[in-house]
Design an enzyme around this catalytic site. Structure first.
Site, PDB file in Angstrom:
ATOM      1  CG  ASP A  46      24.783  43.793  46.464  1.00 37.55           C
ATOM      2  OD1 ASP A  46      24.682  43.865  47.690  1.00 37.55           O
ATOM      3  OD2 ASP A  46      25.736  44.313  45.848  1.00 37.55           O
ATOM      4  CE  LYS A  62      27.097  40.294  48.664  1.00 38.54           C
ATOM      5  NZ  LYS A  62      27.984  41.178  47.881  1.00 38.54           N
ATOM      6  NE  ARG A  81      31.285  35.621  34.784  1.00 36.94           N
ATOM      7  CZ  ARG A  81      30.438  36.520  35.265  1.00 36.94           C
ATOM      8  NH1 ARG A  81      29.559  36.183  36.193  1.00 36.94           N
ATOM      9  NH2 ARG A  81      30.461  37.767  34.842  1.00 36.94           N
ATOM     10  CG  ASP A 121      31.924  38.589  37.740  1.00 39.70           C
ATOM     11  OD1 ASP A 121      30.730  38.668  38.094  1.00 39.70           O
ATOM     12  OD2 ASP A 121      32.570  39.556  37.292  1.00 39.70           O
ATOM     13  CD  GLU A 137      19.997  38.414  39.208  1.00 36.15           C
ATOM     14  OE1 GLU A 137      20.952  37.650  38.967  1.00 36.15           O
ATOM     15  OE2 GLU A 137      20.086  39.648  39.145  1.00 36.15           O
ATOM     16  CB  VAL A 171      30.282  35.591  47.617  1.00 32.71           C
ATOM     17  CG1 VAL A 171      30.158  35.557  49.129  1.00 32.71           C
ATOM     18  CG2 VAL A 171      28.985  36.107  46.989  1.00 32.71           C
TER      19      VAL A 171
HETATM   20  P1  IMP Z   1      21.928  44.553  42.757  1.00 31.52           P
HETATM   21  O1  IMP Z   1      21.333  45.258  41.565  1.00 31.52           O
HETATM   22  O2  IMP Z   1      22.651  45.520  43.660  1.00 31.52           O
HETATM   23  O3  IMP Z   1      20.932  43.711  43.502  1.00 31.52           O
HETATM   24  O4  IMP Z   1      23.101  43.661  42.208  1.00 31.52           O
HETATM   25  C1  IMP Z   1      22.887  42.458  41.629  1.00 31.52           C
HETATM   26  C2  IMP Z   1      24.061  42.026  40.769  1.00 31.52           C
HETATM   27  O5  IMP Z   1      25.335  42.487  41.264  1.00 31.52           O
HETATM   28  C3  IMP Z   1      24.138  40.519  40.788  1.00 31.52           C
HETATM   29  O6  IMP Z   1      23.343  39.964  39.786  1.00 31.52           O
HETATM   30  C4  IMP Z   1      25.612  40.268  40.604  1.00 31.52           C
HETATM   31  O7  IMP Z   1      25.906  40.193  39.233  1.00 31.52           O
HETATM   32  C5  IMP Z   1      26.303  41.467  41.221  1.00 31.52           C
HETATM   33  N1  IMP Z   1      26.796  41.159  42.594  1.00 31.52           N
HETATM   34  C6  IMP Z   1      26.334  41.657  43.753  1.00 31.52           C
HETATM   35  N2  IMP Z   1      27.007  41.187  44.806  1.00 31.52           N
HETATM   36  C7  IMP Z   1      27.962  40.374  44.307  1.00 31.52           C
HETATM   37  C8  IMP Z   1      29.010  39.562  44.921  1.00 31.52           C
HETATM   38  O8  IMP Z   1      29.201  39.498  46.149  1.00 31.52           O
HETATM   39  N3  IMP Z   1      29.794  38.863  44.067  1.00 31.52           N
HETATM   40  C9  IMP Z   1      29.626  38.882  42.710  1.00 31.52           C
HETATM   41  N4  IMP Z   1      28.653  39.608  42.103  1.00 31.52           N
HETATM   42  C10 IMP Z   1      27.832  40.350  42.899  1.00 31.52           C
HETATM   43 MG    MG Z   2      23.815  38.894  38.076  1.00 34.46          MG
END
Ligand code: IMP
Ligand code: MG
Length: 177
Positions: free
Chosen positions: A105, A133, A167, A161, A101, A155
């Site tokens: 986040d 994060k 990207r 992106d 991955e 970021v």
């Molecule tokens: P999660 O399900 O909240 O853990 O989100 C994961 C997905 O959100 C990642 O695979 C990214 O595609 C997107 N994402 C989360 N934070 C960022 C960021 O700061 N920049 C770009 N994409 C992010």
């Molecule tokens: Mg992703």
């Protein structure tokens, strides 16, 4: 140097050298941990394409790689969105699987996808993420191989992106507040 992506400004955060050093370390650990095994890397598109490519080039043990997309759609239950994997051709049964991955986040995506993958009974399942994060965690995920823990700020670059753009930036940049 500052960079504009759509309507937002970004400042340098992790350089090419930083990223490369972190990937070297992760790859070395994976090479050692999986010695004698033939792991299957599953990279999650789109964000992880650059990271997966650079990481995989540093893997020296016999290994396969497959790419999937995770699509979320509104489920029929009140729990909200449901994640499904598109494009997983490889058989995961009794394989040593490493998920690749770009960033974890809130952890929501993986917390929904990992149990689905577990249904296919891999021999082992580990997570490799370039960025985490930690402060944003809502669904705790154990990350086995991690590049950087970063603050809860948006970021872009190196595959990540902002609304589809950025990207192609060859380093990781942080939103300018
Ligand atoms: P999660 O399900 O909240 O853990 O989100 C994961 C997905 O959100 C990642 O695979 C990214 O595609 C997107 N994402 C989360 N934070 C960022 C960021 O700061 N920049 C770009 N994409 C992010
Ligand atoms: Mg992703």
């Amino acid at each position: 140097m500052e960079k504009q992506v759509l309507d937002k400004s970004f400042v340098p955060y992790l350089s090419k050298a930083d990223i490369n050093a972190a990937i070297e370390k992760m790859a070395a650990t994976i090479n050692a941990d999986y010695d004698g095994k033939k792991p299957l890397f599953i990279a999650i598109l789109n964000g992880s394409f650059m990271f997966a490519s650079d990481l995989f080039k540093k893997i020296e043990i016999p290994a396969e790689i497959s790419f999937i997309k995770l699509a979320s759609y509104k489920g029929t239950k009140s729990s909200g969105s449901v994640v499904t994997a598109i494009g997983l051709e490889s058989d995961v049964f009794e394989r040593d699987v490493i998920i690749v991955e770009d960033i974890v986040d809130t952890g929501k995506t993986l917390s929904e996808f990992l149990p689905q993958l577990m249904h296919q009974q891999p021999r082992s399942l580990k997570i490799c993420a370039l960025l985490h994060k930690k402060e944003a965690t809502k669904f705790p995920i154990q990350i086995d191989y991690m590049g950087f823990e970063i603050p809860n700020l948006f970021v872009v670059g190196y595959g990540l992106d902002y609304n589809g753009y950025g990207r192609n930036i060859d380093q990781i940049m942080q939103i300018k507040e």
